[in-house]
Design a protein around this motif. Sequence first.
Motif, PDB file in Angstrom:
ATOM      1  N   LYS A   3       1.005   5.634  -2.525  1.00 62.24           N
ATOM      2  CA  LYS A   3       1.149   4.430  -1.716  1.00 62.24           C
ATOM      3  C   LYS A   3       2.599   3.975  -1.688  1.00 62.24           C
ATOM      4  O   LYS A   3       3.111   3.571  -0.646  1.00 62.24           O
ATOM      5  CB  LYS A   3       0.265   3.313  -2.284  1.00 62.24           C
ATOM      6  CG  LYS A   3       0.334   2.024  -1.473  1.00 62.24           C
ATOM      7  CD  LYS A   3      -0.580   0.960  -2.057  1.00 62.24           C
ATOM      8  CE  LYS A   3      -0.473  -0.329  -1.236  1.00 62.24           C
ATOM      9  NZ  LYS A   3      -1.332  -1.401  -1.791  1.00 62.24           N
ATOM     10  N   LYS A   4       3.278   4.038  -2.837  1.00 60.11           N
ATOM     11  CA  LYS A   4       4.673   3.641  -2.917  1.00 60.11           C
ATOM     12  C   LYS A   4       5.535   4.499  -2.008  1.00 60.11           C
ATOM     13  O   LYS A   4       6.393   3.993  -1.277  1.00 60.11           O
ATOM     14  CB  LYS A   4       5.165   3.755  -4.370  1.00 60.11           C
ATOM     15  CG  LYS A   4       6.622   3.366  -4.558  1.00 60.11           C
ATOM     16  CD  LYS A   4       7.030   3.517  -6.007  1.00 60.11           C
ATOM     17  CE  LYS A   4       8.509   3.190  -6.193  1.00 60.11           C
ATOM     18  NZ  LYS A   4       8.936   3.341  -7.610  1.00 60.11           N
ATOM     19  N   THR A   5       5.282   5.804  -2.044  1.00 62.90           N
ATOM     20  CA  THR A   5       6.038   6.727  -1.181  1.00 62.90           C
ATOM     21  C   THR A   5       5.773   6.431   0.287  1.00 62.90           C
ATOM     22  O   THR A   5       6.703   6.424   1.118  1.00 62.90           O
ATOM     23  CB  THR A   5       5.654   8.184  -1.495  1.00 62.90           C
ATOM     24  OG1 THR A   5       5.913   8.463  -2.874  1.00 62.90           O
ATOM     25  CG2 THR A   5       6.448   9.146  -0.625  1.00 62.90           C
ATOM     26  N   GLY A   6       4.509   6.148   0.624  1.00 60.54           N
ATOM     27  CA  GLY A   6       4.156   5.823   2.002  1.00 60.54           C
ATOM     28  C   GLY A   6       4.851   4.567   2.478  1.00 60.54           C
ATOM     29  O   GLY A   6       5.346   4.513   3.618  1.00 60.54           O
ATOM     30  N   ASN A   7       4.921   3.556   1.612  1.00 58.92           N
ATOM     31  CA  ASN A   7       5.605   2.307   1.968  1.00 58.92           C
ATOM     32  C   ASN A   7       7.090   2.535   2.233  1.00 58.92           C
ATOM     33  O   ASN A   7       7.660   1.972   3.171  1.00 58.92           O
ATOM     34  CB  ASN A   7       5.441   1.277   0.849  1.00 58.92           C
ATOM     35  CG  ASN A   7       4.032   0.715   0.765  1.00 58.92           C
ATOM     36  OD1 ASN A   7       3.277   0.764   1.734  1.00 58.92           O
ATOM     37  ND2 ASN A   7       3.678   0.181  -0.386  1.00 58.92           N
ATOM     38  N   LEU A   8       7.699   3.367   1.409  1.00 61.53           N
ATOM     39  CA  LEU A   8       9.129   3.660   1.578  1.00 61.53           C
ATOM     40  C   LEU A   8       9.378   4.420   2.874  1.00 61.53           C
ATOM     41  O   LEU A   8      10.380   4.190   3.555  1.00 61.53           O
ATOM     42  CB  LEU A   8       9.647   4.458   0.381  1.00 61.53           C
ATOM     43  CG  LEU A   8       9.710   3.701  -0.959  1.00 61.53           C
ATOM     44  CD1 LEU A   8      10.130   4.642  -2.078  1.00 61.53           C
ATOM     45  CD2 LEU A   8      10.679   2.525  -0.853  1.00 61.53           C
ATOM     46  N   ILE A  10       7.530   4.238   5.606  1.00 59.54           N
ATOM     47  CA  ILE A  10       7.363   3.271   6.700  1.00 59.54           C
ATOM     48  C   ILE A  10       8.593   2.381   6.816  1.00 59.54           C
ATOM     49  O   ILE A  10       9.060   2.079   7.922  1.00 59.54           O
ATOM     50  CB  ILE A  10       6.095   2.417   6.474  1.00 59.54           C
ATOM     51  CG1 ILE A  10       4.850   3.302   6.555  1.00 59.54           C
ATOM     52  CG2 ILE A  10       6.004   1.300   7.513  1.00 59.54           C
ATOM     53  CD1 ILE A  10       3.563   2.594   6.189  1.00 59.54           C
ATOM     54  N   THR A  11       9.132   1.960   5.671  1.00 57.79           N
ATOM     55  CA  THR A  11      10.363   1.156   5.682  1.00 57.79           C
ATOM     56  C   THR A  11      11.492   1.925   6.356  1.00 57.79           C
ATOM     57  O   THR A  11      12.226   1.376   7.186  1.00 57.79           O
ATOM     58  CB  THR A  11      10.781   0.790   4.242  1.00 57.79           C
ATOM     59  OG1 THR A  11       9.733   0.062   3.607  1.00 57.79           O
ATOM     60  CG2 THR A  11      12.048  -0.057   4.250  1.00 57.79           C
ATOM     61  N   MET A 205       9.138  -4.879   5.307  1.00 52.53           N
ATOM     62  CA  MET A 205       8.467  -3.716   4.731  1.00 52.53           C
ATOM     63  C   MET A 205       9.127  -3.308   3.418  1.00 52.53           C
ATOM     64  O   MET A 205       8.456  -2.873   2.471  1.00 52.53           O
ATOM     65  CB  MET A 205       8.499  -2.553   5.735  1.00 52.53           C
ATOM     66  CG  MET A 205       7.555  -1.423   5.381  1.00 52.53           C
ATOM     67  SD  MET A 205       5.829  -1.951   5.349  1.00 52.53           S
ATOM     68  CE  MET A 205       5.160  -0.861   4.109  1.00 52.53           C
ATOM     69  N   TYR A 208       7.826  -5.787   0.922  1.00 57.89           N
ATOM     70  CA  TYR A 208       6.425  -5.482   0.625  1.00 57.89           C
ATOM     71  C   TYR A 208       6.322  -4.290  -0.327  1.00 57.89           C
ATOM     72  O   TYR A 208       5.499  -4.287  -1.253  1.00 57.89           O
ATOM     73  CB  TYR A 208       5.671  -5.180   1.919  1.00 57.89           C
ATOM     74  CG  TYR A 208       4.240  -4.735   1.697  1.00 57.89           C
ATOM     75  CD1 TYR A 208       3.252  -5.650   1.370  1.00 57.89           C
ATOM     76  CD2 TYR A 208       3.892  -3.391   1.796  1.00 57.89           C
ATOM     77  CE1 TYR A 208       1.944  -5.247   1.144  1.00 57.89           C
ATOM     78  CE2 TYR A 208       2.590  -2.969   1.575  1.00 57.89           C
ATOM     79  CZ  TYR A 208       1.621  -3.904   1.260  1.00 57.89           C
ATOM     80  OH  TYR A 208       0.330  -3.495   1.029  1.00 57.89           O
ATOM     81  N   SER A 209       7.166  -3.293  -0.114  1.00 57.30           N
ATOM     82  CA  SER A 209       7.167  -2.116  -0.980  1.00 57.30           C
ATOM     83  C   SER A 209       7.485  -2.507  -2.416  1.00 57.30           C
ATOM     84  O   SER A 209       6.888  -1.982  -3.369  1.00 57.30           O
ATOM     85  CB  SER A 209       8.193  -1.092  -0.475  1.00 57.30           C
ATOM     86  OG  SER A 209       7.868  -0.657   0.834  1.00 57.30           O
ATOM     87  N   SER A 212       4.579  -4.928  -3.914  1.00 62.58           N
ATOM     88  CA  SER A 212       3.303  -4.250  -4.131  1.00 62.58           C
ATOM     89  C   SER A 212       3.217  -3.633  -5.520  1.00 62.58           C
ATOM     90  O   SER A 212       2.131  -3.277  -5.996  1.00 62.58           O
ATOM     91  CB  SER A 212       3.078  -3.170  -3.074  1.00 62.58           C
ATOM     92  OG  SER A 212       4.080  -2.164  -3.155  1.00 62.58           O
TER      93      SER A 212
END
Length: 218
Positions: A3-8, A10-11, A205, A208-209, A212
């Motif tokens: 999830k952390k990688t996905g957030n980064l 998207i950022t 984003m 949020y990353s 989270s």
Amino acid sequence: MQKKTGNLIITGIWVLLFILFTVLVQTVDVHTIGPKSSSVGFASVNALVHEKLGVHRLWYSITYWLGFVPLSTAGIFAVIGLMQLVRRKSLFKVDKSIIALGVFYAATIGVYVLFEFYIVNYRPILINGYLEASYPSSHTMLACCFMAAAMLECNILIRDRQINIIIQIVSIIIMAVMVIGRLISGAHWFTDIIGGLLISGALIMGLYSALSMFPKKR
């Protein structure tokens, strides 16, 4: 970790979209359609939207004064951070989410200052007879960033779900009024608003990353 990688990722996409759009604004359909023969990209679209919407001083005033609300939220969290620092007598003991929020505020203000010096285009109207930097819309960026940040931070600090829902509703209303009102006011080109939304998305984003990773207080 996934999830952390996905957030980064998207950022990063938001950042790239903002950079790409900023480049396009400076290179595509650039014409002198602004006051004092100032140039702006996507001139055909910007001129059409500005002509259709016109200039509304009332909305300019409303969004100007409403802009102090997002700024006040930053002040509230700054006081919370300062109180924690004084009580706990160490910066390392201040809530990590508050520290992350401080970094976010610094980044947001940094972007604001950057585009005060690196001027992409000027406003479609004169302010007190002078040209002012217009891209990205600072009111759009500050309203979206600070109100979204307040929503995220309150979700961590406040236990009461109903209070959080009220904060979210009020925050969304303020953001919507600011974005729409700023466009209707005629104080910005259409692309200024889009640019403000894109950089807001990137900054929010990023926050949020970071947030989270911190659990909500119980």
